[in-house]
Write an enzyme that holds these catalytic residues in place. Structure first.
Site, PDB file in Angstrom:
ATOM      1  N   ASP A  68      33.132  39.884  49.645  1.00  0.00           N
ATOM      2  CA  ASP A  68      33.633  39.804  51.022  1.00  0.00           C
ATOM      3  C   ASP A  68      32.859  40.754  51.926  1.00  0.00           C
ATOM      4  OD1 ASP A  68      37.191  39.227  50.347  1.00  0.00           O
ATOM      5  OD2 ASP A  68      35.438  37.944  50.179  1.00  0.00           O
ATOM      6  N   SER A 115      19.970  51.945  49.291  1.00  0.00           N
ATOM      7  CA  SER A 115      20.672  50.806  48.699  1.00  0.00           C
ATOM      8  C   SER A 115      19.677  49.655  48.578  1.00  0.00           C
ATOM      9  CB  SER A 115      21.866  50.411  49.558  1.00  0.00           C
ATOM     10  OG  SER A 115      21.441  50.079  50.856  1.00  0.00           O
ATOM     11  N   GLU A 151      16.217  44.150  35.718  1.00  0.00           N
ATOM     12  CA  GLU A 151      17.169  45.044  35.055  1.00  0.00           C
ATOM     13  C   GLU A 151      18.585  44.601  35.393  1.00  0.00           C
ATOM     14  OE1 GLU A 151      16.270  49.052  36.368  1.00  0.00           O
ATOM     15  OE2 GLU A 151      14.162  48.504  36.614  1.00  0.00           O
ATOM     16  N   LYS A 153      22.202  44.939  36.695  1.00  0.00           N
ATOM     17  CA  LYS A 153      22.787  45.792  37.737  1.00  0.00           C
ATOM     18  C   LYS A 153      24.148  46.286  37.241  1.00  0.00           C
ATOM     19  CE  LYS A 153      23.622  45.921  42.723  1.00  0.00           C
ATOM     20  NZ  LYS A 153      25.004  46.433  42.681  1.00  0.00           N
ATOM     21  N   ARG A 174      25.412  59.486  45.277  1.00  0.00           N
ATOM     22  CA  ARG A 174      24.562  58.958  46.344  1.00  0.00           C
ATOM     23  C   ARG A 174      25.039  59.410  47.719  1.00  0.00           C
ATOM     24  NH1 ARG A 174      23.871  52.617  46.892  1.00  0.00           N
ATOM     25  NH2 ARG A 174      22.675  52.942  44.994  1.00  0.00           N
ATOM     26  N   GLU A 215      23.121  55.180  36.606  1.00  0.00           N
ATOM     27  CA  GLU A 215      24.473  54.712  36.904  1.00  0.00           C
ATOM     28  C   GLU A 215      25.446  55.255  35.862  1.00  0.00           C
ATOM     29  OE1 GLU A 215      26.291  51.900  39.800  1.00  0.00           O
ATOM     30  OE2 GLU A 215      24.249  52.668  39.560  1.00  0.00           O
ATOM     31  N   LYS A 332      12.453  44.344  40.635  1.00  0.00           N
ATOM     32  CA  LYS A 332      11.551  45.323  41.237  1.00  0.00           C
ATOM     33  C   LYS A 332      10.103  44.899  41.008  1.00  0.00           C
ATOM     34  CE  LYS A 332      14.788  49.046  40.005  1.00  0.00           C
ATOM     35  NZ  LYS A 332      14.991  50.254  39.177  1.00  0.00           N
ATOM     36  N   CYS A 453      62.356  16.675  35.722  1.00  0.00           N
ATOM     37  CA  CYS A 453      63.485  15.864  35.236  1.00  0.00           C
ATOM     38  C   CYS A 453      64.847  16.444  35.585  1.00  0.00           C
ATOM     39  CB  CYS A 453      63.379  15.668  33.725  1.00  0.00           C
ATOM     40  SG  CYS A 453      63.630  17.189  32.783  1.00  0.00           S
ATOM     41  N   CYS A 473      61.172  14.237  29.447  1.00  0.00           N
ATOM     42  CA  CYS A 473      60.655  14.797  30.709  1.00  0.00           C
ATOM     43  C   CYS A 473      59.330  14.131  31.075  1.00  0.00           C
ATOM     44  CB  CYS A 473      60.456  16.300  30.576  1.00  0.00           C
ATOM     45  SG  CYS A 473      59.755  17.061  32.069  1.00  0.00           S
TER      46      CYS A 473
END
Length: 712
Positions: A68, A115, A151, A153, A174, A215, A332, A453, A473
Site C-alpha cells: 500500500d 533505499s 540477492e 531481499k 539506517r 539485515e 545490482k 436447510c 442439507c
C-alpha cells in the site's frame, strides 16, 4: 436513544486518510487529472506518506503493508513527473525515511544508506537494466551488457556495522539514511555478528576500517517460539518477524535484546580502508563470507537478463520454502566501478533495484460476515470484503476459520482488517485495525440455524467448529459433489462449482451415483449447455469411472480421509468392500491413520445410504478395486522411508518425484525432522537443505533418487 461516536485517534485518522487515498489512486487515471487537482492530491500524498515513513523507519511500527505504501509512493512520483514544480523539499520522494528518535545516540553514516527503487514486474526490471546499459554506453563510449548480481531481499532491519582494526566499534540503524541510531550494545548480543573479524592467513589481516551493511532478521521458527513465550507471559505478540527483529534491536535494555533469537545476513559494504576490495559485487559477498560474516547462500551472478528474470520467477514461487521472510529480490549491476559511474539520485542508487513480489497483505473494509456450509456439514464464517488486490489476485472474500477465531481477535463488521494470502493458501483475515475504529463497528455471532436447510447447528465437544447434522442439507451436497469431481478426486474436467450447483439444485444429481446416470437431454436443459459442452462433460464423467481407488475414497468426502490417508488405505485394502469390512482396531493399527480417522471411516460405512451408494457406483461401472499401480511395492530400499524434497529437480517435476516415491512404498513429508530418512535436493534449495545438514540426514540429487528407486 442518542449514540456518541468515540473521537478518532491519530492512527485512526491516518488509516482513514490512507484508505481514501488508496481508493483514489486505484480508481483515477493520474495521467488525466489537471494541475490543480494534482497539486491537492500530491499534498495529501506527501502528508500521509511522511507519516507512514516515520512509523516505518523510526518507530518500526508500520500501520499499512509495504504494498500500500509503494502504491501511494508510485502515485506521488507519477504526479511529480507530470508536474515537476510540485516537487517539494519535504516530499518523501526526496528522502529515504524519517528522522531518528532521540532515545538513542545519533550516528552519522560516513556514506548515505540509500533505499532502493522498486520494480513491480518484469517489464520494470527490463526498463531499469536498459537504462543502466544506455548510461554506461554513454560514459564508457561503447555498448556493454553488464552482469547482474541477484540477492534475496531479506525482510528485516537494515544495519551498518563499523569495524576498526577488525573490532566492532559501531552498530547503527539506517534511520533517515544520513543519520541512524547507535544500537551497538544491542548488536553485540546477536551471535551471528562477529565482535572481531577473525584473522585468516588465506584472507590476510582485516581492513583497518570496514563498514559492513546487512539485515538483522528473525527466522520463522524462532519468531513462532518467541510469540509463544510472550503470550505465555501475557505479553502482546509481534505481528510478523520483521517487527520482532526491529523491536528487539531497538530495545533500550540490551539484556532484552540478548534474549531474542536474532540473525544477520551481510549484503554489502560501505567505506573500506586498508584492504583490497573485489571489483565484483558477487565477489564482495564471497569476501565477506571469508571474513566471517554470514552471507545468504542464494545470491547468484548472471550474465544474461533472461536468467535474472527466471531467478525472480523462481523465488516468487518458492519463497515459502525458506525459514525467513523475503519480500523481493535485489538486483545490482555486478561491476562496482560501473556502479560508481552510474551513481545515485537523491535517495536511491541507479545501479540497483528491488524486484518486489506481489503483495500478500493488504488492508480493506470488512463489509459483512456470512456463513458457508461445507461438504462434511462444517459451518464456517466467511468475510465479505471491499475488493482488494492481494498476492496478484483480487480478493472479495476471505476465511475467518470459526467463531472462536472471530471472537478472540475481536473482529467486527465495518472494521478495516488486514488480509493475507500466502502461496496457494485461501485468503484470510488476520486481525482488525483497532486504531481505525469509529464506534460504528458491529460484533458478530454465529447464527443458531443452518443458512441452507434451517436445521439447528451443533458444536461438538472439544471442537471449535459448528456443524449442520441434517443428512438432507442441500448446501452440503453441493460441496460434496464439487469435491467428488475435483482434480485430486475423480478429476471430471468441465465440472466446477457452478456446474455442481446446477446439477444439484436442478435435482438431476442426488446422490453422487446419479452423476453416472446423466444423459445428453438432461444436460441440454441446463443454462449454458449446448450440445458440444454437454457431450464433453458426459465423456469426462465416463472417463472418471476408471480412476484409481484412492481417488474414489478421497472423493467420497469421508471425514478425516485426505489424499494421503486414502493412498495408505489402498496399500492395505485391495477393494472398497475389504475396507468396508475392516474393524476400527484394524484401521487404527495402520501407520498414519489413528483412532479418530479409523472411527470416522467405520462410522461412514455403517450408514445405510453410504453402503447403497457404493453398490450403485459398482453397478454403474465405477472402479472400486485397487489398480496395479496402487499395489504395495515389493521390498525395496524406499519402502517405509520418509523423503523431503527441496529445490527444482532438473528433469522431474515435484509431483512426478512424489508419485515415484509413493509408488515404491515411500512417504513424502513437507518438513525436515529427525524422522526424515532422505532429503532430495534440487537447484536453489531452501531452508530444508540447511536443516538436513544440521541433522546429518542423507541427501540425494535426482540421479541418486532414481538409482535408489532402481530406475538407473
Amino acid at each position: 436513544m442518542e449514540t456518541h461516536t468515540a473521537p478518532q485517534t491519530a492512527e485512526a485518522r491516518l488509516l482513514e486518510a490512507t484508505h481514501t487515498l488508496l481508493q483514489t489512486v486505484r480508481q483515477r487515471d493520474l495521467e488525466a487529472i489537471d494541475r490543480k487537482e494534482a497539486e491537492a492530491l500530491a499534498a495529501r500524498l506527501r502528508e500521509v506518506l511522511n507519516q507512514h515513513a516515520y512509523r516505518y523507519y523510526v518507530l518500526d511500527n508500520p500501520l499499512i503493508p509495504d504494498a500500500d505504501y509503494d502504491l501511494l509512493m508510485q502515485a506521488l512520483r507519477k504526479l511529480e513527473a507530470r508536474f515537476p514544480e510540485l516537487v517539494t523539499p519535504d516530499s518523501p520522494t526526496q528522502r529515504v525515511g524519517g528522522p531518528p528518535l532521540g532515545r538513542f545516540e545519533k550516528v552519522r553514516h560516513p556514506e548515505p544508506l540509500l533505499s532502493l527503487n522498486n520494480a513491480f514486474g518484469e517489464e520494470d526490471v527490463r526498463v531499469w537494466y536498459e537504462r543502466c546499459c544506455r548510461m554506461l554506453a554513454e560514459r564508457l563510449g561503447q555498448p556493454v551488457q553488464p552482469a547482474v548480481t541477484a540477492e534475496l531481499k531479506i525482510d528485516g532491519l537494515a544495519m551498518a556495522l563499523t569495524y576498526e582494526n577488525g573490532v566492532l566499534s559501531v552498530g547503527a540503524t539506517r534511520g533517515d539514511g544520513i543519520e541512524g541510531e547507535n544500537v551497538t550494545q544491542n548488536v553485540r548480543t546477536i551471535p551471528a555478528i562477529p565482535l572481531r573479524i577473525p584473522v585468516d592467513p588465506a584472507v590476510g589481516p582485516p581492513p583497518t576500517r570496514l563498514e559492513v551493511r546487512g539485515e538483522v532478521y528473525m527466522r520463522k521458527r524462532d519468531f513462532e517460539r518467541l510469540n509463544e513465550q510472550l503470550q505465555a507471559r501475557g505479553e502482546r505478540p509481534f505481528a510478523n518477524p520483521r517487527n520482532a527483529a526491529a523491536g528487539s534491536v531497538r530495545q533500550l535494555n540490551p539484556q532484552v535484546t540478548a534474549l531474542r533469537p536474532l540473525s544477520f545476513f551481510a549484503y554489502g559494504i560501505g567505506p573500506v580502508e586498508g584492504a583490497e576490495v573485489p571489483d565484483s559485487q558477487y565477489e564482495v559477498l564471497q569476501w565477506l563470507g571469508r571474513l566471517g560474516f554470514p552471507v545468504n547462500e542464494h545470491a547468484r551472478r548472471f550474465e544474461h537478463l533472461d536468467d535474472v528474470l527466471e531467478y525472480c520467477r523462481y523465488w516468487t514461487e518458492h519463497r515459502d520454502e525458506l525459514d525467513y521472510e523475503i519480500d523481493g529480490v535485489v538486483l545490482k549491476i555486478d561491476h562496482r566501478p560501473w556502479q560508481a559511474l552510474l551513481g545515485a539520485i537523491s535517495n536511491a542508487p541507479r545501479w540497483a533495484v528491488a524486484y518486489k513480489f506481489p503483495a500478500r497483505e493488504a488492508i480493506t473494509r470488512l463489509l459483512d460476515i456470512m456463513v458457508s456450509v461445507g461438504r462434511t456439514g462444517v459451518v464456517k464464517p466467511v468475510a465479505v470484503l471491499e475488493p482488494v488486490e492481494v498476492g496478484g489476485v483480487t480478493v472479495s472474500q476471505a476465511t475467518l476459520h470459526n467463531e472462536d477465531y472471530v471472537r478472540s481477535r475481536d473482529i467486527r463488521i465495518g472494521d478495516l482488517v488486514v488480509v493475507i494470502r500466502a502461496g496457494d493458501v485461501i485468503p484470510q483475515v488476520v486481525r482488525p485495525v483497532v486504531e481505525a475504529r469509529t464506534g460504528n463497528e458491529r460484533p458478530w455471532r454465529m447464527p443458531e440455524r443452518c443458512p441452507s436447510c434451517g436445521s439447528q447447528l451443533v458444536r461438538l465437544p472439544g471442537e471449535a467448529d459448528y456443524y449442520c447434522v441434517a443428512s438432507d442439507c442441500p448446501a452440503q451436497f453441493v460441496r460434496l459433489l464439487e469435491h467428488f469431481a475435483g482434480r485430486d478426486a475423480m478429476d471430471i474436467e468441465g465440472m466446477g462449482s457452478q456446474v455442481a450447483r446446477q446439477l444439484a439444485e436442478s435435482g438431476l444429481v442426488r446422490p453422487l451415483s446419479d452423476l453416472y446416470r446423466l444423459k445428453l437431454e438432461d444436460l441440454l436443459k441446463l443454462e449454458g449447455f449446448a450440445e458440444t459442452r454437454a457431450r464433453n462433460l458426459l465423456r469426462a464423467i465416463e472417463a472418471s469411472k476408471q480412476r484409481p481407488l484412492s481417488r474414489l475414497l478421497f472423493g467420497l468426502g469421508i471425514r478425516h480421509v485426505g489424499k494421503t490417508t486414502a493412498e495408505l488405505l489402498v496399500q492395505r485394502f485391495a477393494s472398497i468392500d475389504e475396507l468396508a469390512a475392516a474393524t476400527i482396531d484394524e484401521l487404527a493399527a495402520l501407520e498414519g491413520v489413528g483412532p479418530i480417522t479409523a472411527e470416522s471411516i467405520a462410522n461412514w460405512f455403517r450408514v445405510e445410504d453410504n453402503r447403497r451408494l457404493i453398490e450403485e457406483l459398482k453397478e454403474l461401472g465405477v472402479n472400486t478395486q485397487r489398480l496395479p499401480e496402487e499395489a504395495p511395492a515389493a521390498e525395496s530400499p524406499v519402502r517405509g522411508k520418509t523423503f523431503v524434497l527441496t529445490g527444482a529437480l532438473p528433469h522431474l517435476t515435484r509431483k512426478e518425484a512424489e508419485e515415484l516415491i509413493k509408488r515404491a512404498g515411500g512417504r513424502v513429508a513437507s518438513s525436515v525432522s529427525r524422522n526424515t530418512d532422505y532429503v532430495v535436493v534440487g537447484e536453489n534449495p531452501g531452508s530444508k537443505y540447511d536443516r538436513a545438514r544440521q541433522l546429518g540426514i542423507p541427501m540425494l540429487d535426482e540421479d541418486g533418487l532414481l538409482r535408489l528407486l532402481g530406475m538407473k
